[in-house]
Scaffold this active site. Structure first.
Site, PDB file in Angstrom:
ATOM      1  N   GLU A  41      18.013  17.299  -4.874  1.00 36.94           N
ATOM      2  CA  GLU A  41      17.391  16.023  -4.768  1.00 36.94           C
ATOM      3  C   GLU A  41      17.977  15.001  -4.128  1.00 36.94           C
ATOM      4  OE1 GLU A  41      16.806  14.695  -8.860  1.00 36.94           O
ATOM      5  OE2 GLU A  41      15.281  16.336  -9.392  1.00 36.94           O
ATOM      6  N   HIS A  87      21.140  16.470  -7.944  1.00 33.77           N
ATOM      7  CA  HIS A  87      21.062  15.417  -7.211  1.00 33.77           C
ATOM      8  C   HIS A  87      22.411  14.920  -6.804  1.00 33.77           C
ATOM      9  CE1 HIS A  87      19.038  10.976  -7.160  1.00 33.77           C
ATOM     10  NE2 HIS A  87      19.633  11.314  -6.081  1.00 33.77           N
ATOM     11  N   ARG A  90      27.693   9.530  -8.458  1.00 35.01           N
ATOM     12  CA  ARG A  90      27.862   9.123  -9.905  1.00 35.01           C
ATOM     13  C   ARG A  90      27.980  10.305 -10.703  1.00 35.01           C
ATOM     14  NH1 ARG A  90      22.578   6.206 -11.910  1.00 35.01           N
ATOM     15  NH2 ARG A  90      23.218   4.507 -10.268  1.00 35.01           N
ATOM     16  N   GLU A 110       6.466  16.020  -6.287  1.00 36.57           N
ATOM     17  CA  GLU A 110       6.670  16.011  -7.745  1.00 36.57           C
ATOM     18  C   GLU A 110       6.379  15.060  -8.348  1.00 36.57           C
ATOM     19  OE1 GLU A 110      10.740  17.612  -8.625  1.00 36.57           O
ATOM     20  OE2 GLU A 110      10.578  16.295 -10.409  1.00 36.57           O
ATOM     21  N   HIS A 168      10.796  14.389 -14.964  1.00 38.23           N
ATOM     22  CA  HIS A 168      11.258  13.322 -15.415  1.00 38.23           C
ATOM     23  C   HIS A 168      10.747  12.797 -16.753  1.00 38.23           C
ATOM     24  CE1 HIS A 168      13.870   9.882 -14.652  1.00 38.23           C
ATOM     25  NE2 HIS A 168      13.385   9.428 -15.500  1.00 38.23           N
ATOM     26  N   ASN A 226      17.750  20.707 -14.142  1.00 38.91           N
ATOM     27  CA  ASN A 226      18.559  19.848 -13.667  1.00 38.91           C
ATOM     28  C   ASN A 226      19.761  19.540 -14.615  1.00 38.91           C
ATOM     29  OD1 ASN A 226      19.704  17.268 -13.261  1.00 38.91           O
ATOM     30  ND2 ASN A 226      17.826  16.567 -12.003  1.00 38.91           N
ATOM     31  N   ARG A 240      23.857  12.049  -5.140  1.00 36.09           N
ATOM     32  CA  ARG A 240      23.595  10.623  -5.083  1.00 36.09           C
ATOM     33  C   ARG A 240      24.462   9.918  -4.082  1.00 36.09           C
ATOM     34  NH1 ARG A 240      20.482   7.805  -8.867  1.00 36.09           N
ATOM     35  NH2 ARG A 240      21.505   6.089  -8.106  1.00 36.09           N
ATOM     36  N   THR A 288       6.417   0.246  -8.067  1.00 36.17           N
ATOM     37  CA  THR A 288       6.635  -0.061  -9.564  1.00 36.17           C
ATOM     38  C   THR A 288       6.566   1.012 -10.349  1.00 36.17           C
ATOM     39  OG1 THR A 288       4.300  -0.537  -9.388  1.00 36.17           O
ATOM     40  CG2 THR A 288       5.596  -2.593  -9.277  1.00 36.17           C
ATOM     41  N   HIS A 318      23.449  15.943 -15.628  1.00 33.13           N
ATOM     42  CA  HIS A 318      24.064  15.266 -16.620  1.00 33.13           C
ATOM     43  C   HIS A 318      25.313  16.111 -17.236  1.00 33.13           C
ATOM     44  CE1 HIS A 318      21.745  11.951 -16.776  1.00 33.13           C
ATOM     45  NE2 HIS A 318      20.488  12.603 -16.883  1.00 33.13           N
TER      46      HIS A 318
HETATM   47  N1  PXP Z   1      12.826  15.185 -11.330  1.00 26.79           N
HETATM   48  C1  PXP Z   1      13.479  14.086 -10.567  1.00 26.79           C
HETATM   49  C2  PXP Z   1      13.026  14.056  -9.072  1.00 26.79           C
HETATM   50  C3  PXP Z   1      14.477  13.617 -11.182  1.00 26.79           C
HETATM   51  O1  PXP Z   1      14.983  12.493 -10.362  1.00 26.79           O
HETATM   52  C4  PXP Z   1      15.147  13.672 -12.256  1.00 26.79           C
HETATM   53  C5  PXP Z   1      16.129  12.889 -12.891  1.00 26.79           C
HETATM   54  O2  PXP Z   1      17.240  13.187 -12.342  1.00 26.79           O
HETATM   55  C6  PXP Z   1      14.262  14.873 -13.066  1.00 26.79           C
HETATM   56  C7  PXP Z   1      13.252  15.535 -12.623  1.00 26.79           C
HETATM   57  C8  PXP Z   1      14.791  15.198 -14.340  1.00 26.79           C
HETATM   58  O3  PXP Z   1      14.566  14.111 -15.066  1.00 26.79           O
HETATM   59  P1  PXP Z   1      15.296  14.426 -16.899  1.00 26.79           P
HETATM   60  O4  PXP Z   1      16.545  14.399 -16.750  1.00 26.79           O
HETATM   61  O5  PXP Z   1      14.536  13.157 -17.484  1.00 26.79           O
HETATM   62  O6  PXP Z   1      14.586  15.612 -17.328  1.00 26.79           O
END
Ligand code: PXP
Length: 245
Positions: free
Chosen positions: A73, A46, A52, A154, A195, A6, A48, A104, A9
């Site tokens: 995503e 992703h 962002r 996932e 995640h 991913n 969004r 939650t 960032h």
């Molecule tokens: N999977 C999904 C569905 C996510 O939303 C994210 C975060 O954007 C990730 C995986 C990756 O998470 P991380 O950046 O904490 O590795």
């Protein structure tokens, strides 16, 4: 087990300096190419609704260069669904973005949005795009995910990662992931996870069965910053070395 990197960032870092501009660094497109060249099995981004990090132009440019699999995503919102149908990633992962959609535990509330998710699942599949649902390791959500006809879930590993240092909670979260992966597999769902996964907690995740792909972002981009910092400083010093006043 496959790795989807991913790279959101990378765009987050660029936007911190270049928001609103058509250029800037670091470039998510180069990042995708580097990840693939290093052996990543897929690229995850992703788009969004608030844009962002990733921008629309990134999505198109990354679509063009990805040679493995592009996992988009996205929220199940009309605007983003239309974009996805045009971009045609290999797979979309539907994720919660608005508060009312967040359970939650932080995954999609599939049980509460089954009809809308099933509809999007069908539209994506009809366009040749596979569908994954990002859900907490919760039995009712796994059952609902199967009813939508999605190919994948996932499993949200956020709590497992967050409480990794606490032995008791870690064991409980791991047990939940194991149980839900088994349940999903029995229901014919394929299982991804993601995640908060990092270099410390990853080995423990090997105990979860049926995992096909992990989506990992933050820890890889963070590791790249620290491991690449020395080279970046040396390169800049090299450019300064010729100064004659
Ligand atoms: N999977 C999904 C569905 C996510 O939303 C994210 C975060 O954007 C990730 C995986 C990756 O998470 P991380 O950046 O904490 O590795």
């Amino acid at each position: 087990m496959k790795l989807g990197v991913n790279i959101d960032h990378v765009a987050t870092l660029r936007e911190a300096r270049y928001r609103g501009r058509e250029h800037g660094e670091p470039d998510p497109v180069s990042a995708a190419q580097i990840c693939e060249a290093a052996g990543a099995h897929g690229i995850t981004i992703h788009l969004r609704e608030d844009r962002r990090h990733m921008q629309d132009r990134d999505v198109w440019a990354i679509r063009k260069i990805v040679r493995t699999r592009l996992n988009l995503e996205m929220a199940n919102s009309p605007e983003i669904v239309e974009i996805a149908l045009k971009v045609k990633p290999e797979i979309v992962c539907l994720v919660p973005e608005r508060r009312q959609e967040v359970t939650t535990e932080g995954g999609l509330d599939v049980a509460g949005n089954e009809h809308a998710l099933a509809e999007t699942r069908k539209r994506m599949n009809d366009a040749g795009i596979e569908v994954s649902l990002f859900i907490a390791p919760d039995a009712a959500q796994v059952e609902a995910a199967a009813r939508t006809g999605s190919q994948f879930i996932e499993l949200h590993t956020g709590l497992f990662a967050e409480y990794f240092a606490d032995e008791e909670t870690r064991a409980a979260e791991l047990a939940r992931l194991v149980a839900r992966a088994k349940q999903a597999h029995t229901l014919g769902l394929r299982v991804n996870a993601g995640h908060g996964l990092n270099y410390a907690n990853l080995p423990t995740l090997h105990r979860v069965p049926h995992l096909e792909e992990l989506n990992i972002g933050h820890s890889i981009v963070s590791r790249a910053v620290t491991t690449g910092l020395a080279a970046a400083v040396k390169e800049m010093l090299g450019l300064m070395a010729g100064y004659r006043g």
